[in-house]
Design an enzyme around this catalytic site. Structure first.
Site, PDB file in Angstrom:
ATOM      1  N   GLU A   1      -5.884  -0.096   5.715  1.00  0.00           N
ATOM      2  CA  GLU A   1      -4.464   0.298   5.702  1.00  0.00           C
ATOM      3  C   GLU A   1      -4.303   1.775   5.352  1.00  0.00           C
ATOM      4  O   GLU A   1      -3.492   2.489   5.940  1.00  0.00           O
ATOM      5  CB  GLU A   1      -3.695  -0.563   4.705  1.00  0.00           C
ATOM      6  CG  GLU A   1      -3.613  -2.028   5.118  1.00  0.00           C
ATOM      7  CD  GLU A   1      -3.113  -2.897   3.972  1.00  0.00           C
ATOM      8  OE1 GLU A   1      -1.977  -2.705   3.532  1.00  0.00           O
ATOM      9  OE2 GLU A   1      -3.882  -3.757   3.500  1.00  0.00           O
TER      10      GLU A   1
ATOM     11  N   SER B   1      -4.951  -8.072  -5.827  1.00  0.00           N
ATOM     12  CA  SER B   1      -3.544  -7.856  -6.163  1.00  0.00           C
ATOM     13  C   SER B   1      -3.374  -7.963  -7.668  1.00  0.00           C
ATOM     14  O   SER B   1      -4.079  -8.721  -8.327  1.00  0.00           O
ATOM     15  CB  SER B   1      -2.695  -8.914  -5.449  1.00  0.00           C
ATOM     16  OG  SER B   1      -1.463  -9.072  -6.128  1.00  0.00           O
TER      17      SER B   1
END
Ligand code: ARG
Length: 468
Positions: free
Chosen positions: A299, A286
């Site tokens: 994802e 992140s």
């Protein structure tokens, strides 16, 4: 539609009929070169077969056929080597190749299109391309199944919860679940092979929609191009895009499978589950939260399934109500199917890399089998083996679970035999060894079950299937 301010449009194949050309923006709107340039080699193969046949049939002089063949082979090589660039301003790949031929050979180049239309040409090129691309997808599927089976084989004894309604249901193994995924992917593989068998017919010689008065030899070109046979009906040949629908559907189903597997992976990668440890190289971080290790690949694969669903709907919508035979609408077919094929190919490759490098947390998976009373079904079946009707056995096991919950216990095995006997006299000491997670799995050894030896058999069957 002429506009002084606009750039001139390139030479087109239909200039004879229409004195006025579309302005540049309009020309670009109807052009398809940006999409169909990937058919270049297929277009050349088709033209070579067509030219050779025209020569053999005496429709063009034999030396012209030879010259065309030599030049087409040269163009193919030059394109391959990057010595010849596809003109992005051309209308489509067919005009571009024919244009180069004519530029280089003059009238010989002008002879190649005898008995042919871009309608049968594009149908041919599309099928030739798919005959190359679909087996490649099949190979990607095979490799993906193989990678999953390799993991499955390592984990035929790795106990984990099996879920229904995303609630712990019955203990299974990781090897069992991965084999379940492979069963789905093996069906995908056969769907592609099936579609490929049906599209193996050559539309060349169908012309615009009604064949040709020239003595074409459709059997010869079909054979030369490696098709099983020529298509039956010329009108159908240029109108039909069933093969695109079937393949877009096969792509969608494969992507739906991957999206479901990836959903499991995303869940398993969460702190809550912690069943899977994705390789660092198959995770992302992140930009703000320093601790993060995200399952982005899973994802994104899940997300990309939206594209293939969209492409299938686009194609169905494109074809609905479209007059038989060719309509320009059909030009939209390639962008949709190419995108589906590209998406499936890259997703299979990424999914495979992610799964082959993943590590599984066996102790977490096994620990998750405690609590949730996944052994309740096996306790009921234990009573059935002792002669109790199943509906009564179900009720006894349910009452035992209620007793455990009331007593704050997490396993049926935490109840004493005396306590169990208050619910059924049929309980004996052997109940305890019957309801460990490993025993529950081992007992389910029917064909299709999760018992290690049975899963090893399933893996062998799947390996046999992908070998053939
Ligand atoms: N670019 C066209 C397509 O992809 C080729 C066929 C064009 N035929 C025609 N009559 N305009 O469908």
């Amino acid at each position: 539609m002429k506009d002084q301010d606009n750039k001139p449009t390139p030479q087109v194949l239909w200039a004879g009929r229409l004195a006025e050309k579309p302005e540049a923006e309009a020309f670009a709107f109807q052009a398809s070169i940006s999409v169909d340039q990937r058919l270049a080699q297929d277009d050349i193969l088709g033209s070579r077969a067509h030219a050779a046949m025209l020569g053999k049939q005496g429709i063009i002089p034999p030396e012209t056929a030879t010259a065309l063949d030599t030049e087409l082979a040269r163009i193919a090589d030059e394109l391959e080597a990057g010595k010849l660039a596809i003109d992005p301003g051309a209308e489509d790949i067919h005009s571009f190749i024919e244009g180069i031929l004519t530029e280089r050979l003059g009238d010989a180049g002008r002879m190649v299109h005898a008995g042919r239309s871009r309608n049968d040409q594009v149908a041919l090129d599309f099928r030739l391309y798919l005959k190359r691309a679909v087996p490649e997808l099949g190979a990607e599927l095979t490799e993906t199944i193989r990678a999953l089976l390799d993991q499955a084989e390592q984990h035929t004894e790795s106990i984990m919860p099996g879920y229904t309604h995303l609630q712990r249901a019955q203990p299974v193994t990781l090897g069992y679940q991965l084999s379940a995924w492979c069963a789905g992917l093996a069906r995908d593989r056969s769907r592609f092979a099936d579609a490929l068998r049906r599209l193996d017919e050559c539309p060349l010689g169908a012309g615009a929609l009604a064949g040709s008065s020239l003595p074409l030899d459709r059997e010869a070109t079909a054979k030369a191009l490696g098709f099983a046979r020529p298509t039956l009906n010329a009108m159908d040949s240029v109108a039909d895009r069933d093969f695109a629908l079937e393949l877009a559907s096969a792509c969608s189903i494969t992507m739906i499978h991957l999206s479901r597997f990836c959903e499991d992976v995303v869940l398993w990668a969460s702190e809550e589950f912690k069943f899977i440890d994705l390789a660092e190289s198959w995770s992302t971080g992140s930009s703000i939260m320093p601790q993060k290790k995200n399952p982005d690949f899973a994802e994104l694969i899940r997300g990309k399934s939206g594209r293939t669903t969209g492409n299938l709907v686009s194609l169905l919508t494109l074809l609905k109500g479209l007059p038989y035979a060719y309509d320009k609408d059909l030009q939209e077919d390639k962008e949709a199917l190419f995108d589906s094929i590209d998406t499936v190919r890259s997703c299979l490759r990424m999914f495979r890399g992610m799964m082959a490098s993943a590590r599984f947390n066996k102790s977490r998976m096994e620990a998750a089998c405690i609590g949730g009373f996944m052994e309740a079904t096996d306790a009921a079946e234990y009573l059935v083996r002792k002669g109790l009707p199943f509906r009564k056995a179900h009720e006894v096991a349910a009452l035992v679970v209620r007793d455990c919950v009331a007593a704050g216990l997490t396993r049926i095995a935490d109840r004493s035999l005396a306590e169990l006997k208050t619910r059924s006299e049929l309980f004996e000491a052997d109940i305890y060894q019957t309801i460990t997670p490993a025993a529950c799995v081992a007992a389910r050894k029917l064909p299709g079950g999760p018992a290690p030896e049975e899963v090893r058999r399933q893996i062998r069957v799947l390996r046999g299937e992908i070998a053939g």
